[in-house]
Design a protein around this motif. Structure first.
Motif, mmCIF file in Angstrom:
data_model
loop_
_atom_site.group_PDB
_atom_site.id
_atom_site.type_symbol
_atom_site.label_atom_id
_atom_site.label_comp_id
_atom_site.label_asym_id
_atom_site.label_seq_id
_atom_site.Cartn_x
_atom_site.Cartn_y
_atom_site.Cartn_z
ATOM 1 N N ASP A 729 7.849 36.925 -18.585
ATOM 2 C CA ASP A 729 7.679 35.783 -17.768
ATOM 3 C C ASP A 729 6.807 34.978 -17.788
ATOM 4 N N GLY A 730 5.628 35.477 -18.063
ATOM 5 C CA GLY A 730 4.268 34.830 -18.107
ATOM 6 C C GLY A 730 4.041 33.823 -19.282
ATOM 7 N N SER A 731 5.037 33.865 -20.186
ATOM 8 C CA SER A 731 4.722 33.347 -21.493
ATOM 9 C C SER A 731 5.620 32.216 -21.747
ATOM 10 N N ARG A 732 5.740 31.434 -22.618
ATOM 11 C CA ARG A 732 6.596 30.441 -23.011
ATOM 12 C C ARG A 732 7.827 31.103 -23.679
ATOM 13 N N ARG A 733 9.150 30.786 -23.247
ATOM 14 C CA ARG A 733 10.343 31.350 -23.654
ATOM 15 C C ARG A 733 11.143 30.675 -24.318
ATOM 16 N N LEU A 734 11.743 31.324 -25.402
ATOM 17 C CA LEU A 734 12.953 30.579 -26.114
ATOM 18 C C LEU A 734 14.021 31.651 -26.308
ATOM 19 N N TYR A 735 15.078 30.893 -25.291
ATOM 20 C CA TYR A 735 16.410 32.000 -25.524
ATOM 21 C C TYR A 735 17.396 31.244 -26.200
ATOM 22 N N PHE A 736 17.866 31.792 -27.583
ATOM 23 C CA PHE A 736 18.956 31.385 -28.165
ATOM 24 C C PHE A 736 20.152 31.999 -28.062
ATOM 25 N N SER A 737 21.218 31.541 -27.406
ATOM 26 C CA SER A 737 22.611 32.007 -27.099
ATOM 27 C C SER A 737 23.181 31.423 -28.201
ATOM 28 N N VAL A 738 23.453 31.860 -29.448
ATOM 29 C CA VAL A 738 23.981 31.034 -30.293
ATOM 30 C C VAL A 738 24.824 31.745 -31.363
ATOM 31 N N GLY A 739 24.907 33.162 -31.208
ATOM 32 C CA GLY A 739 25.757 33.903 -32.029
ATOM 33 C C GLY A 739 24.981 34.107 -33.261
ATOM 34 N N ASP A 740 25.828 33.986 -34.383
ATOM 35 C CA ASP A 740 25.189 34.239 -35.934
ATOM 36 C C ASP A 740 24.453 33.083 -36.287
ATOM 37 N N TRP A 741 24.592 31.899 -35.850
ATOM 38 C CA TRP A 741 23.927 30.799 -36.068
ATOM 39 C C TRP A 741 22.461 30.646 -36.130
ATOM 40 N N ARG A 742 21.809 30.068 -36.983
ATOM 41 C CA ARG A 742 20.526 29.811 -37.085
ATOM 42 C C ARG A 742 19.966 28.403 -37.531
ATOM 43 N N PRO A 743 19.033 28.064 -36.854
ATOM 44 C CA PRO A 743 18.351 26.512 -37.055
ATOM 45 C C PRO A 743 17.562 26.593 -38.405
ATOM 46 N N GLU A 744 17.800 25.579 -39.079
ATOM 47 C CA GLU A 744 16.731 25.316 -40.256
ATOM 48 C C GLU A 744 15.514 25.590 -40.076
ATOM 49 N N ASP A 745 14.571 25.996 -40.897
ATOM 50 C CA ASP A 745 13.267 26.526 -40.797
ATOM 51 C C ASP A 745 12.330 25.590 -39.963
ATOM 52 N N GLU A 746 12.376 24.133 -40.316
ATOM 53 C CA GLU A 746 11.699 23.142 -39.913
ATOM 54 C C GLU A 746 11.947 23.097 -38.348
ATOM 55 N N THR A 747 13.323 23.087 -38.010
ATOM 56 C CA THR A 747 13.680 22.784 -36.703
ATOM 57 C C THR A 747 13.187 24.175 -35.646
ATOM 58 N N LEU A 748 13.202 25.270 -36.309
ATOM 59 C CA LEU A 748 12.822 26.225 -35.640
ATOM 60 C C LEU A 748 11.303 26.317 -35.351
ATOM 61 N N ASP A 749 10.625 25.736 -36.136
ATOM 62 C CA ASP A 749 9.322 25.808 -35.955
ATOM 63 C C ASP A 749 8.796 24.643 -35.010
ATOM 64 N N ILE A 750 9.451 23.614 -34.888
ATOM 65 C CA ILE A 750 9.417 22.599 -33.986
ATOM 66 C C ILE A 750 9.562 23.438 -32.704
ATOM 67 N N PHE A 751 10.766 24.071 -32.344
ATOM 68 C CA PHE A 751 10.797 24.685 -31.232
ATOM 69 C C PHE A 751 9.879 25.492 -30.562
ATOM 70 N N ARG A 752 9.432 26.275 -31.723
ATOM 71 C CA ARG A 752 8.265 27.081 -31.189
ATOM 72 C C ARG A 752 6.850 26.381 -30.873
ATOM 73 N N GLU A 753 6.805 25.323 -31.297
ATOM 74 C CA GLU A 753 5.723 24.395 -30.853
ATOM 75 C C GLU A 753 5.676 23.753 -29.365
ATOM 76 N N VAL A 754 6.963 23.824 -28.835
ATOM 77 C CA VAL A 754 7.124 23.285 -27.557
ATOM 78 C C VAL A 754 6.446 24.003 -26.606
ATOM 79 N N GLY A 755 5.677 22.945 -25.842
ATOM 80 C CA GLY A 755 4.841 23.440 -24.593
ATOM 81 C C GLY A 755 3.522 24.193 -25.002
ATOM 82 N N ARG A 756 3.265 24.532 -26.341
ATOM 83 C CA ARG A 756 1.940 25.144 -26.710
ATOM 84 C C ARG A 756 0.595 24.648 -26.316
ATOM 85 N N VAL A 757 0.599 23.016 -26.447
ATOM 86 C CA VAL A 757 -0.460 22.438 -26.109
ATOM 87 C C VAL A 757 -0.903 22.623 -24.686
ATOM 88 N N THR A 758 0.170 22.451 -23.824
ATOM 89 C CA THR A 758 0.223 22.459 -22.433
ATOM 90 C C THR A 758 -0.261 23.949 -21.812
#
Length: 773
Positions: A729-758
């Motif tokens: 709860d005290g961390s940044r959280r990414l919840y993917f309710s997407v079944g078997d689908w996975r984003p491209e590696d570049e897109t996933l890296d961008i998602f992982r950066e969201v909010g990191r600076v703040t």
């Protein structure tokens, strides 16, 4: 307890029994006893009995039978409980206690199953004890001398000679408060704030005498009593729509004193439902102080009626022109009335709703009895009636929108234009109206985008909306919710409509982005509809431009399965992506005429709406004549139009289809979701972001929901995973309710950066296995 309700008293009789109370109830004090029955009085409807004695006092009443609650309860309530309250929407413990005039300690003592913070076992629909025989004790005072009273203690600091003597509740002003924010936060109106705090000088002292950390009155005893007078013992068993028809209990109390008049009028005039046909009466009734008491107004526009013969014919151009004139006249007159109030310096803010637009002859306005008879006549006796199909392809236009005056008091606007009981607006009407409120803070609208039969009409409507929105701005808006409502296709084999023509982008998506991304005050945005990547990122990077989405904290997008360019974001798991174009069979002459009328209307639309002021008086006069004339008929001849429902449903994908799309199509979906991820990087204050399909129909009679969620540390989520820890709860959280689908590696890296600076590095990433259900 509510003495008047419990003992079936009217206020006049209660005051006759207790003259010391005074007409303004200033000597009605907690813990003091008051007379509620004359000696020897009996009433079979009461569950308590009162026995007179020579000393002038009465014994505590005894319960003849413990009432059995009609709603579910928890165990542990006292056997002496004689009054219960069933929790409704919006209730919390404090509201229930205030309604019953009991303390929090009493409520907990009588309802031991409820936790102290009311977080456990306080449930909607359950009945809770709010009165016992011990609290119903009545003692008649033998002496004519009124009891001594203790003045209410005003918390400090407070300004001298500010608070009225009948104040019973106070609140401290905090940093960021002004009169308007303070009244909203404490859930009172500005009129009440000014009336109960004399230093504010009817609003004139808000700039000089409203001070941080000082206490102000936010509750007055007569107003508190008035809030309970409307209740009836059996109202919980009466449907909400029927309660509004009941005669009000309030007007007689307004004659007791000036204070009572103010309290009753506050309740009576605070929220009003207004039809355009009642504008003259509205202007006459709302004068003087009543204007500032009005804080919420729901406005409906009544269009010209039509006769039974016209019910069997599609609307023709002349019908539509009359509707446009009447609608425009009503809106202009409504705005003019509110503008006159502002010219008279009426203080305060106004929440405005624009809901139904209808003709009295429309099917859902005819009344249940006539509607049932008309349906039977169609089936059994050959009646010709198209019902709502008569006008389903018609749009209501606002003529000369530039002539509407600016209104500064409106700070909340809700426009609901997607229902079976309301006519459909030209989309730009919503922007034309909203742009007239420069102090608009909260903006909510449901927009009709369900023209599935004639794609060119739908595309033109969206393009006009985009152009109008791009020319507007909402600098003070803090929260916006815009939903382009449409019914999902039940045939995944059909090719969707191309809504952007030969353009490389969707004009609606781009206009929404250009308008709201530059706002320095927008903190919350919800969007629903058919969108593309231009909603999230600019088509051309502009490094020197104002930062985008600089204040946004909440961002939620619900997107359609179809793209604006005429494709599907999803395909089958096997890769099937069939897109068929269906052609009409055996079109009736009426349908051919409708298509021609729509093309002509689209081509002439801009010229019609840009008519200048010399046309204005003619429009107003025509509108007045239309309202006063006999009901029109669409045609003079006796022929009727034919509507082929089965063919319509086939062409619009409402029947006979296949549902097979359930996994993202990389060709269209991957660029879309990558653009969303990049857009989140432009939101430095973001604490929650969601992008979702919503729950849509899938194969094998299922419904599925593709969804991604981002949460900043300690931000509550809509569905917290059952095994989530405090560390998560005290961390940044990414919840993917997407079944078997996975984003491209570049897109996933961008998602992982969201909010990191703040918010820092800690990140929890979950891939849900239950997205399809």
């Amino acid at each position: 307890m509510d003495v008047l309700s419990s003992y079936s008293l009217i206020i006049a009789r209660f005051l006759a029994y207790n003259p010391v109370v005074g007409s303004d109830c200033r000597n009605l004090w907690p813990s003091y006893a008051y007379c509620v029955r004359a000696p020897g009085y009996t009433d079979s409807q009461l569950s308590t009995s009162i026995t007179s004695n020579p000393t002038g006092t009465t014994k505590p009443p005894t319960s003849s039978a413990t009432p059995r609650p009609s709603d579910p309860t928890f165990t542990g309530s006292p056997t002496k409980c004689i009054k219960r309250y069933t929790v409704q929407d919006g209730d919390d413990c404090s509201k229930v206690e205030n309604k019953a005039f009991i303390t929090h300690a009493q409520f907990l003592a009588w309802n031991p199953a409820v936790s102290e913070d009311c977080g456990t076992n306080f449930w909607k629909g359950y009945a809770y004890c709010v009165g016992t025989t011990d609290t119903a004790t009545i003692t008649r005072i033998s002496s004519s001398k009124p009891p001594s009273t203790t003045p209410v203690t005003i918390p400090e600091p407070s300004q001298p000679n500010n608070v009225i003597s009948s104040c019973i509740k106070f609140e401290r002003a905090v940093s960021g408060d002004d009169c308007s924010r303070f009244s909203e936060r404490t859930k009172i109106t500005l009129a009440q704030l000014y009336a109960w705090n004399e230093v504010l000088d009817n609003g004139n002292g808000c700039g000089t005498s409203f001070w941080k950390d000082y206490y102000y009155c936010v509750g007055e005893i007569i107003d508190c009593i008035a809030n309970h007078l409307e209740r009836r013992p059996d109202q919980n068993q009466i449907p909400v729509w029927e309660r509004e028809k009941l005669p009000s209990n309030l007007p007689p109390y307004a004659t007791l004193s000036h204070a009572w008049k103010h309290a009753i009028e506050q309740r009576t005039f605070q929220k009003q439902f207004l039809k355009s046909s009642d504008l003259d009466d509205f202007d006459t009734i709302f004068t003087g102080d009543r204007r500032r008491k009005l804080t919420e107004l729901i406005f409906e526009v009544v269009l010209p009626t039509y006769d039974d013969q016209a019910c069997g014919k599609f609307e023709h151009p002349e019908d539509k022109k009359k509707n446009d004139k009447v609608f425009s006249h009503a809106v202009r007159k409504f705005f003019s009335i509110l503008k006159s109030w502002e010219d008279a310096s009426v203080p305060g803010t106004l929440r405005l709703w624009i809901s139904n637009i209808y003709s009295p002859a429309d099917p859902f306005q005819r009344g249940e009895e006539k509607m049932t008879k008309d349906q039977e006549d169609v089936m059994l006796y050959g009646r010709h009636d198209l019902f709502e199909v008569r006008y389903q392809h018609s749009l209501i236009h606002l003529l000369r929108p530039g002539s509407l005056p600016t209104l500064t008091r409106v700070n909340h606007l809700t426009i609901l234009n997607f229902s079976t009981i309301s006519r459909n607006l030209d989309m730009r009407v919503i922007v034309d109206i909203a742009s007239k409120f420069p102090n608009l803070k909260n903006f909510t609208c449901d927009i009709f985008d369900n023209e599935n039969r004639y794609a060119e009409l739908r595309a033109a409507n969206r393009q006009r909306f985009a152009a109008t929105l791009s020319a507007s701005n909402f600098p003070r808006t803090t929260n916006a919710s815009i939903s382009f409502k449409r019914l999902c296709s039940e045939n995944h084999s059909l090719k969707p409509a191309n809504l952007q023509g030969k353009s490389d982008f969707d004009p609606v998506s781009k206009a929404l982005s250009d308008t709201f991304s530059q706002s320095q005050n927008l903190t919350g945005l919800y969007l629903q509809g058919v969108f593309d990547s231009s909603l999230f990122t600019p088509l051309q990077p502009c490094p020197t431009a104002t930062p985008r989405w600089s204040a946004l904290t909440f961002f939620h997008v619900t997107f359609d399965l179809t793209t604006p360019s005429g494709h599907w974001y999803f395909m089958s798991k096997s890769g099937e992506d069939t897109e068929k174009v269906l052609k009409p069979k055996n079109r009736t002459q009426a349908e051919i005429n409708i298509a021609a009328d729509l093309r002509a209307e689209r081509d002439a639309d801009d010229d019609i709406l840009s008519e200048e002021s010399e046309e204005g008086s003619e429009i107003e006069n025509d509108a007045s004549e239309t309202l006063n004339n006999d009901p029109p008929s669409s045609q003079d001849d006796s022929s009727y139009d034919v509507f082929d429902l089965a063919e319509y449903e086939r062409l619009t994908g409402q029947t006979g289809g296949r549902l097979f799309r359930e996994t993202p199509n990389p060709l269209y979906f991957n660029p879309f979701i990558a653009s969303f991820a990049k857009g989140l990087q432009d939101m430095p204050l973001l604490i929650m972001a969601v992008i979702s399909t919503g729950r849509v129909s899938g194969p094998r009679d299922t419904r599925f929901q593709w969804q991604f969620e981002y949460y900043a540390p300690n931000q509550p989520c809509s569905k917290r995973p059952p095994d989530a820890t405090i560390t998560e709860d005290g961390s940044r959280r990414l919840y993917f309710s997407v079944g078997d689908w996975r984003p491209e590696d570049e897109t996933l890296d961008i998602f992982r950066e969201v909010g990191r600076v703040t918010w820092g590095d800690p990140l929890v990433e979950r891939w849900m296995s239950t997205s399809f259900r």
